[in-house]
Scaffold this active site. Structure first.
Site, PDB file in Angstrom:
ATOM      1  N   CYS A   1     -84.421   1.528 -11.893  1.00 17.46           N
ATOM      2  CA  CYS A   1     -84.599   2.897 -11.410  1.00 17.46           C
ATOM      3  C   CYS A   1     -84.473   2.831  -9.897  1.00 17.46           C
ATOM      4  O   CYS A   1     -83.995   1.816  -9.374  1.00 17.46           O
ATOM      5  CB  CYS A   1     -85.911   3.517 -11.894  1.00 17.46           C
TER       6      CYS A   1
ATOM      7  N   ASP B   1     -82.301   4.878 -15.022  1.00 14.51           N
ATOM      8  CA  ASP B   1     -82.201   6.308 -14.760  1.00 14.51           C
ATOM      9  C   ASP B   1     -81.049   6.491 -13.774  1.00 14.51           C
ATOM     10  O   ASP B   1     -80.292   5.543 -13.504  1.00 14.51           O
ATOM     11  CB  ASP B   1     -83.547   6.879 -14.264  1.00 14.51           C
TER      12      ASP B   1
ATOM     13  N   HIS C   1     -94.242 -18.559 -14.632  1.00 11.24           N
ATOM     14  CA  HIS C   1     -95.689 -18.368 -14.741  1.00 11.24           C
ATOM     15  C   HIS C   1     -96.084 -17.158 -15.591  1.00 11.24           C
ATOM     16  O   HIS C   1     -97.184 -17.137 -16.132  1.00 11.24           O
ATOM     17  CB  HIS C   1     -96.315 -18.194 -13.342  1.00 11.24           C
TER      18      HIS C   1
HETATM   19  C1  RB5 Z   1     -85.973   9.072  -9.202  1.00 10.96           C
HETATM   20  O1  RB5 Z   1     -85.731   9.889  -8.110  1.00 10.96           O
HETATM   21  C2  RB5 Z   1     -86.975   7.982  -8.858  1.00 10.96           C
HETATM   22  O2  RB5 Z   1     -88.241   8.526  -8.749  1.00 10.96           O
HETATM   23  C3  RB5 Z   1     -86.933   6.882  -9.886  1.00 10.96           C
HETATM   24  O3  RB5 Z   1     -85.655   6.344  -9.937  1.00 10.96           O
HETATM   25  C4  RB5 Z   1     -87.853   5.688  -9.657  1.00 10.96           C
HETATM   26  O4  RB5 Z   1     -87.664   5.157  -8.380  1.00 10.96           O
HETATM   27  C5  RB5 Z   1     -89.244   5.863 -10.017  1.00 10.96           C
HETATM   28  O5  RB5 Z   1     -90.074   4.957  -9.897  1.00 10.96           O
END
Ligand code: RB5
Length: 143
Positions: free
Chosen positions: A66, A9, A99
């Protein structure tokens, strides 16, 4: 080495691009499944995209990014056949393969520095499942 799918993301985009560069330099076949801009997006959309690819191409593996790696790992582990491991260091990266036979690696773009991430990825790609008692334990995960 078989194909590595990568996805992120907006929170993981910067680190993903560094890792893509690193993997390309190492001549590893990759496919970037997005996101490709800093606009805010929803991490599950990218976890779904990557997990479907990894399940379809059995010899492939995936790396998800993320902000923390948490959302991606939670989403990816909803898939039967996906074993997603959120790794923070060399040891967790190695153990997640030895593992847990992880086939998806999750890294936090806001929690993990570039050099640590490169070490995690290298270690994860080079480590192998130890089988034996770990195969039995993995078999007990599916409910
Ligand atoms: C986005 O702001 C954030 O929530 C996402 O990148 C992630 O860390 C979610 O687990």
């Amino acid at each position: 080495m078989n194909k590595i799918y990568l996805a992120s993301d907006h929170g993981g985009l910067g680190l993903k691009m560094k890792i893509i560069e690193y993997l390309k330099e190492a001549d590893i076949k990759i496919e970037d499944l997005g996101t490709n801009s800093s606009d805010s997006v929803d991490y599950p959309d990218f976890a779904h995209k990557l997990c479907k690819k990894v399940l379809r191409n059995k010899s492939s593996q995936g790396i998800l990014f993320c902000g923390t790696g948490l959302g991606m790992s939670i989403a990816a582990n909803r898939y039967k056949g996906i074993r997603a491991a959120l790794c923070h260091d060399h040891f967790t990266a190695a153990m997640s393969k030895k593992h847990n036979d992880s086939n998806v690696l999750c890294i936090g773009g806001r929690t993990t520095g570039e050099e640590t991430a490169k070490d995690i990825v290298k270690t994860w790609l080079e480590s192998t499942f130890e089988e034996g008692r770990h195969t039995r334990r993995l078999g007990k995960i599916e409910i």
